[in-house]
Design an enzyme around this catalytic site. Sequence first.
Site, PDB file in Angstrom:
ATOM      1  N   ASP A 131       0.804  -1.332   0.022  1.00 17.56           N
ATOM      2  CA  ASP A 131      -0.079   0.050   0.041  1.00 17.56           C
ATOM      3  C   ASP A 131       0.855   1.436   0.056  1.00 17.56           C
ATOM      4  O   ASP A 131       0.344   2.302  -0.261  1.00 17.56           O
ATOM      5  CB  ASP A 131      -0.916  -0.122   1.372  1.00 17.56           C
ATOM      6  CG  ASP A 131      -0.249  -0.114   2.568  1.00 17.56           C
ATOM      7  OD1 ASP A 131       0.916  -0.344   2.659  1.00 17.56           O
ATOM      8  OD2 ASP A 131      -0.879   0.362   3.585  1.00 17.56           O
ATOM      9  N   GLU A 132       2.232   1.240   0.384  1.00 23.20           N
ATOM     10  CA  GLU A 132       2.793   2.347   0.231  1.00 23.20           C
ATOM     11  C   GLU A 132       3.188   2.801  -0.905  1.00 23.20           C
ATOM     12  O   GLU A 132       3.571   4.172  -1.035  1.00 23.20           O
ATOM     13  CB  GLU A 132       4.531   1.832   0.929  1.00 23.20           C
ATOM     14  CG  GLU A 132       4.228   1.457   2.335  1.00 23.20           C
ATOM     15  CD  GLU A 132       5.499   1.423   3.068  1.00 23.20           C
ATOM     16  OE1 GLU A 132       6.424   2.303   2.671  1.00 23.20           O
ATOM     17  OE2 GLU A 132       5.699   0.798   3.917  1.00 23.20           O
TER      18      GLU A 132
HETATM   19  P1  TYD Z   1       8.229  -0.198   9.690  1.00 22.58           P
HETATM   20  O1  TYD Z   1       7.994  -1.637  10.161  1.00 22.58           O
HETATM   21  O2  TYD Z   1       9.694   0.132   9.047  1.00 22.58           O
HETATM   22  O3  TYD Z   1       7.073  -0.350   8.236  1.00 22.58           O
HETATM   23  P2  TYD Z   1       6.898   1.094   7.097  1.00 22.58           P
HETATM   24  O4  TYD Z   1       7.851   2.195   7.388  1.00 22.58           O
HETATM   25  O5  TYD Z   1       6.987   0.301   5.903  1.00 22.58           O
HETATM   26  O6  TYD Z   1       5.553   1.156   7.490  1.00 22.58           O
HETATM   27  O7  TYD Z   1       7.686   0.967  10.298  1.00 22.58           O
HETATM   28  C1  TYD Z   1       6.614   1.042  10.881  1.00 22.58           C
HETATM   29  C2  TYD Z   1       6.209   2.309  11.456  1.00 22.58           C
HETATM   30  O8  TYD Z   1       6.949   2.187  12.800  1.00 22.58           O
HETATM   31  C3  TYD Z   1       6.707   3.300  10.936  1.00 22.58           C
HETATM   32  O9  TYD Z   1       5.574   4.543  11.075  1.00 22.58           O
HETATM   33  C4  TYD Z   1       7.948   3.760  11.316  1.00 22.58           C
HETATM   34  C5  TYD Z   1       7.860   3.305  12.732  1.00 22.58           C
HETATM   35  N1  TYD Z   1       9.138   2.824  13.343  1.00 22.58           N
HETATM   36  C6  TYD Z   1       9.517   3.571  14.673  1.00 22.58           C
HETATM   37  O10 TYD Z   1       9.013   4.189  15.127  1.00 22.58           O
HETATM   38  N2  TYD Z   1      10.869   3.114  15.116  1.00 22.58           N
HETATM   39  C7  TYD Z   1      11.464   1.990  14.405  1.00 22.58           C
HETATM   40  O11 TYD Z   1      12.585   1.623  14.862  1.00 22.58           O
HETATM   41  C8  TYD Z   1      11.061   1.327  13.283  1.00 22.58           C
HETATM   42  C9  TYD Z   1      11.692   0.441  12.526  1.00 22.58           C
HETATM   43  C10 TYD Z   1       9.746   1.961  12.772  1.00 22.58           C
END
Ligand code: TYD
Length: 346
Positions: A131-132
């Site tokens: 979805d991104e």
């Molecule tokens: P992520 O699992 O990297 O998936 P995506 O960015 O593809 O959605 O991240 C999910 C959410 O969590 C995103 O809003 C970023 C946040 N996040 C943090 O706050 N801290 C972290 O260390 C990571 C990896 C993600």
Amino acid sequence: MRLLVTGGCGFIASTFLRQALGRAEVERLVNVDALTYSGRRENVRELEGDARFRNVELDICDAEGVERLVREERPDAVINFAAESHVDRSLFAARRFVRTNIEGTLCLLEAARGLQLDSGRQVKFVQVSTDEVYGDLEDDGGAFREDTPLDPRNPYSSTKAGGDLLALAFARTHGLWLVVTRASNNYGARQFPEKLIPLMITNALEDKPLPVYGDGKNVRDWLWVDDHCEGVWAALQRGQAGQVYNFGGASERENITIVKAILAELGKPESLIRFVGDRPGHDRRYAIDFSRATAQLGWRPAMQFEEGLRRTVAWYVENQAWWRPLRDASFEDYYRQHYGRLGLKA
Ligand code: TYD
């Protein structure tokens, strides 16, 4: 059915493979995986005893190797899960994302087309996406539909959008039977511990700080990985050629809510939470309208988020031998460099 699946040593596709071997109509299941940092052979180890299953270590960008394998195995369908998928990594290693997510997709499309031409029979293709590619939503409502304009905001989502468009172009120009599936954030067992949920669980288990980006109020829609894989199967079986199908979990949650729920489940203190600064270009909110998948495929997510999260936490507690070796020196090194480059507080 003879299936060729890519990326099967990773989190999502290994779940798909496990489900597929439980289906009587699957007579051959070939997994193509390059075993990059996030792919693990042991994710498919229990499948290797099944005579229908074959594991091939191969990069989907190896055009000749892919073509040779496709000619040899003559699959009825190719399901492309293989991808570089971590947004944070894409910020500083975009070339690898272009290679796998665009060039690799192209190699598979060409091989499928070649087989279709040679054999004179239809070869199906499922391009598994995200979805991104739709970009970002405001806090105040709305959800991505399949006709929402593509508006990717980071190198990861841009390269996935590129792969999707190439795939749809092959459907139109070369008559491939093809569907694109776009899912929201997946969670469940065997996810590499760089993604939000497993990173927070494993850090908490090691009493390390839990790094929350920004104000922690970014929203993702969480989809249980098994539900996602059921959707991909349904799209392969019942999808209309040339269509895009969105899959969502109907589980929008703020990151901070999830982080606190994980700590509570593990009995760890909220003092482990660290607000570290924000990811550059951090998308605020994703939400998905999956009504097409429900109407055309009869699909809807089955898992309730709090139950899925409990099961995920339990899996990481019980399978420390799976994840502890991953959090090695190279993992630590990645985080040190990564925080420096993002300008975050460690
Ligand atoms: P992520 O699992 O990297 O998936 P995506 O960015 O593809 O959605 O991240 C999910 C959410 O969590 C995103 O809003 C970023 C946040 N996040 C943090 O706050 N801290 C972290 O260390 C990571 C990896 C993600």
